[in-house]
Design a protein around this motif. Structure first.
Motif, short mmCIF file in Angstrom:
data_model
loop_
_atom_site.label_atom_id
_atom_site.label_comp_id
_atom_site.label_asym_id
_atom_site.label_seq_id
_atom_site.Cartn_x
_atom_site.Cartn_y
_atom_site.Cartn_z
N GLN A 13 -12.22 -44.43 -20.71
CA GLN A 13 -12.27 -43.74 -21.99
C GLN A 13 -11.15 -44.29 -22.86
OE1 GLN A 13 -12.11 -39.45 -21.77
NE2 GLN A 13 -11.41 -39.24 -23.88
N ILE A 14 -11.51 -44.78 -24.04
CA ILE A 14 -10.53 -45.28 -25.00
C ILE A 14 -10.60 -44.39 -26.23
CG2 ILE A 14 -9.74 -47.23 -26.38
CD1 ILE A 14 -11.19 -49.07 -24.39
N ASP A 15 -9.50 -43.78 -26.59
CA ASP A 15 -9.42 -42.92 -27.77
C ASP A 15 -8.54 -43.57 -28.82
OD1 ASP A 15 -10.57 -39.98 -27.39
OD2 ASP A 15 -9.80 -40.63 -25.45
N TYR A 16 -9.13 -43.85 -29.97
CA TYR A 16 -8.36 -44.29 -31.13
C TYR A 16 -8.26 -43.09 -32.08
CZ TYR A 16 -9.48 -49.16 -29.80
OH TYR A 16 -9.63 -50.37 -29.16
N PHE A 17 -7.06 -42.78 -32.54
CA PHE A 17 -6.86 -41.71 -33.52
C PHE A 17 -6.32 -42.34 -34.80
CE2 PHE A 17 -6.50 -39.70 -29.39
CZ PHE A 17 -7.19 -38.51 -29.54
N GLU B 90 0.38 -37.33 -20.39
CA GLU B 90 -0.36 -37.48 -19.14
C GLU B 90 -0.62 -36.14 -18.48
OE1 GLU B 90 0.08 -40.46 -15.33
OE2 GLU B 90 1.88 -39.47 -16.07
N ALA B 91 0.43 -35.31 -18.39
CA ALA B 91 0.29 -33.98 -17.76
C ALA B 91 -0.69 -33.12 -18.53
CB ALA B 91 1.65 -33.30 -17.69
N SER B 92 -0.64 -33.21 -19.86
CA SER B 92 -1.53 -32.40 -20.69
C SER B 92 -2.99 -32.81 -20.53
CB SER B 92 -1.11 -32.55 -22.16
OG SER B 92 -2.03 -31.90 -23.01
N LEU B 93 -3.26 -34.11 -20.59
CA LEU B 93 -4.64 -34.59 -20.56
C LEU B 93 -5.26 -34.58 -19.16
CD1 LEU B 93 -4.48 -37.59 -23.08
CD2 LEU B 93 -5.25 -35.24 -23.48
N GLU B 94 -4.44 -34.71 -18.15
CA GLU B 94 -4.97 -34.74 -16.79
C GLU B 94 -5.16 -33.35 -16.19
OE1 GLU B 94 -2.63 -37.33 -14.36
OE2 GLU B 94 -3.21 -39.14 -15.48
N SER C 28 -1.82 -59.87 -27.35
CA SER C 28 -2.43 -60.58 -26.23
C SER C 28 -3.17 -59.57 -25.35
CB SER C 28 -1.37 -61.31 -25.41
OG SER C 28 -0.40 -60.39 -24.94
N VAL C 29 -4.06 -60.06 -24.51
CA VAL C 29 -4.88 -59.19 -23.66
C VAL C 29 -4.01 -58.45 -22.65
CG1 VAL C 29 -6.71 -59.14 -21.92
CG2 VAL C 29 -6.92 -60.64 -23.92
N LYS C 30 -4.28 -57.16 -22.51
CA LYS C 30 -3.62 -56.34 -21.50
C LYS C 30 -4.69 -55.83 -20.54
CE LYS C 30 0.00 -54.76 -24.69
NZ LYS C 30 1.06 -55.58 -24.10
N ILE C 31 -4.32 -55.64 -19.29
CA ILE C 31 -5.28 -55.18 -18.28
C ILE C 31 -4.80 -53.87 -17.67
CG2 ILE C 31 -6.40 -55.71 -16.09
CD1 ILE C 31 -6.15 -58.69 -16.83
N PHE C 32 -5.68 -52.90 -17.69
CA PHE C 32 -5.41 -51.58 -17.11
C PHE C 32 -6.51 -51.31 -16.10
CE2 PHE C 32 -4.06 -51.71 -21.55
CZ PHE C 32 -2.71 -51.44 -21.42
N ASN C 33 -6.14 -51.31 -14.81
CA ASN C 33 -7.14 -51.27 -13.75
C ASN C 33 -8.08 -52.46 -13.96
OD1 ASN C 33 -5.89 -49.03 -12.73
ND2 ASN C 33 -7.60 -47.65 -13.04
N ASN C 34 -9.36 -52.21 -14.24
CA ASN C 34 -10.31 -53.30 -14.45
C ASN C 34 -10.71 -53.47 -15.91
OD1 ASN C 34 -10.43 -53.67 -11.63
ND2 ASN C 34 -11.90 -52.00 -11.47
N VAL D 239 -12.66 -36.21 -13.84
CA VAL D 239 -11.33 -36.39 -13.26
C VAL D 239 -10.69 -37.50 -14.09
CG1 VAL D 239 -10.02 -37.11 -11.25
CG2 VAL D 239 -12.10 -35.73 -10.95
N ASN D 240 -9.64 -37.15 -14.83
CA ASN D 240 -9.01 -38.08 -15.77
C ASN D 240 -7.72 -38.66 -15.20
OD1 ASN D 240 -10.84 -37.57 -18.03
ND2 ASN D 240 -9.92 -35.54 -18.07
N ASP D 241 -7.52 -39.94 -15.43
CA ASP D 241 -6.28 -40.62 -15.07
C ASP D 241 -5.83 -41.38 -16.31
OD1 ASP D 241 -4.15 -41.93 -13.96
OD2 ASP D 241 -5.34 -43.29 -12.72
N VAL D 242 -4.81 -40.85 -17.00
CA VAL D 242 -4.33 -41.51 -18.21
C VAL D 242 -3.56 -42.76 -17.80
CG1 VAL D 242 -2.94 -41.28 -20.30
CG2 VAL D 242 -4.18 -39.30 -19.39
N LEU D 243 -4.02 -43.91 -18.26
CA LEU D 243 -3.44 -45.19 -17.86
C LEU D 243 -2.31 -45.64 -18.77
CD1 LEU D 243 -6.75 -47.07 -16.97
CD2 LEU D 243 -5.22 -45.84 -15.43
N THR D 244 -2.47 -45.40 -20.08
CA THR D 244 -1.45 -45.83 -21.02
C THR D 244 -1.69 -45.19 -22.38
OG1 THR D 244 -0.26 -47.78 -21.84
CG2 THR D 244 -2.66 -47.87 -21.93
N ALA D 245 -0.70 -45.26 -23.24
CA ALA D 245 -0.83 -44.73 -24.60
C ALA D 245 0.07 -45.54 -25.53
CB ALA D 245 -0.46 -43.26 -24.66
N TYR D 246 -0.46 -45.88 -26.70
CA TYR D 246 0.27 -46.65 -27.70
C TYR D 246 0.16 -45.95 -29.05
CZ TYR D 246 0.68 -50.75 -24.63
OH TYR D 246 1.01 -51.61 -23.61
#
Length: 199
Positions: free
Chosen positions: A164-168, A67-71, A40-46, A79-86
């Motif tokens: 920024q969305i990163d798919y690996f 988060e600490a590594s990427l920010e 289902s749809v998830k919302i992170f900020n906007n 200026v990066n703000d990591v919102l989530t990771a799956y």
């Protein structure tokens, strides 16, 4: 070899999308939708997005380290703000961040990030493109080293605040996971300011 693989991946992806004939800087791409492959749809900020069903949110401790590594990357362009990771058991990972800059994000990507990436990774390991998803201006970078491919999507790039969305995807599982990634990409949208962060 890697260049050929990345080109094949990019061509396959473009072929699997419908392209609006408008000849502009950000042509419209409609990625194949498949609701059976996404959550289902998830919302992170906007930013709203449906992630592949097989993915689970990174546990708290692992996320804090990520988060600490990427920010705190030295000399980061944004200026990066990591919102989530799956992630999932196949090594398929998705990281969503907000990125900010005093200048327009697209200008930074084209004038600083892309040239630097070409210098570091070489033309054989980098493919870039730009298009629109649901009227959201997107800049894409595909990076690969033969073992894993990183799809970077910068969303809403004609502003100072973007996503920024990163798919690996591990190369050995690309065929298995590619359709789910595309189904997820098809759901990307930037929502109104009234939306709140997912808790």
């Amino acid at each position: 070899m890697i260049r050929s693989l990345l080109i094949s991946i990019f061509v396959f992806q473009v072929i699997s999308c419908e392209k609006d004939p408008k000849n502009n800087l950000f042509p419209n791409l409609v990625f194949r939708e498949n609701q059976e492959l996404v959550s289902s749809v998830k919302i992170f900020n906007n930013l709203s997005i449906s992630l592949p069903k097989s993915m689970e949110k990174l546990d708290s401790e692992s996320f804090k380290k990520l988060e600490a590594s990427l920010e705190n990357i030295k000399d980061s362009y944004f200026v990066n703000d990591v919102l989530t990771a799956y992630t999932n058991k196949d090594g398929f990972t998705c990281i969503i961040s907000s990125v900010k800059h005093e200048n327009i994000v697209y200008d930074v990507l084209k004038n600083q990030v892309e040239p630097r990436f070409l210098e570091v990774y070489g033309e054989d390991n980098l493919i870039t493109g730009q298009f629109s998803i649901k009227d959201n201006k997107v800049f894409q970078m595909i990076l690969g080293d033969g073992n894993i491919t990183n799809y970077k999507f910068y969303i809403d790039v004609l502003s100072n605040n973007s996503y920024q969305i990163d798919y690996f995807i591990p190369a050995k599982n690309f065929t298995k996971l590619q359709e789910a990634m595309e189904a997820s990409i098809s759901t990307i949208n930037v929502k109104s300011k009234e939306n709140k962060d997912e808790k």
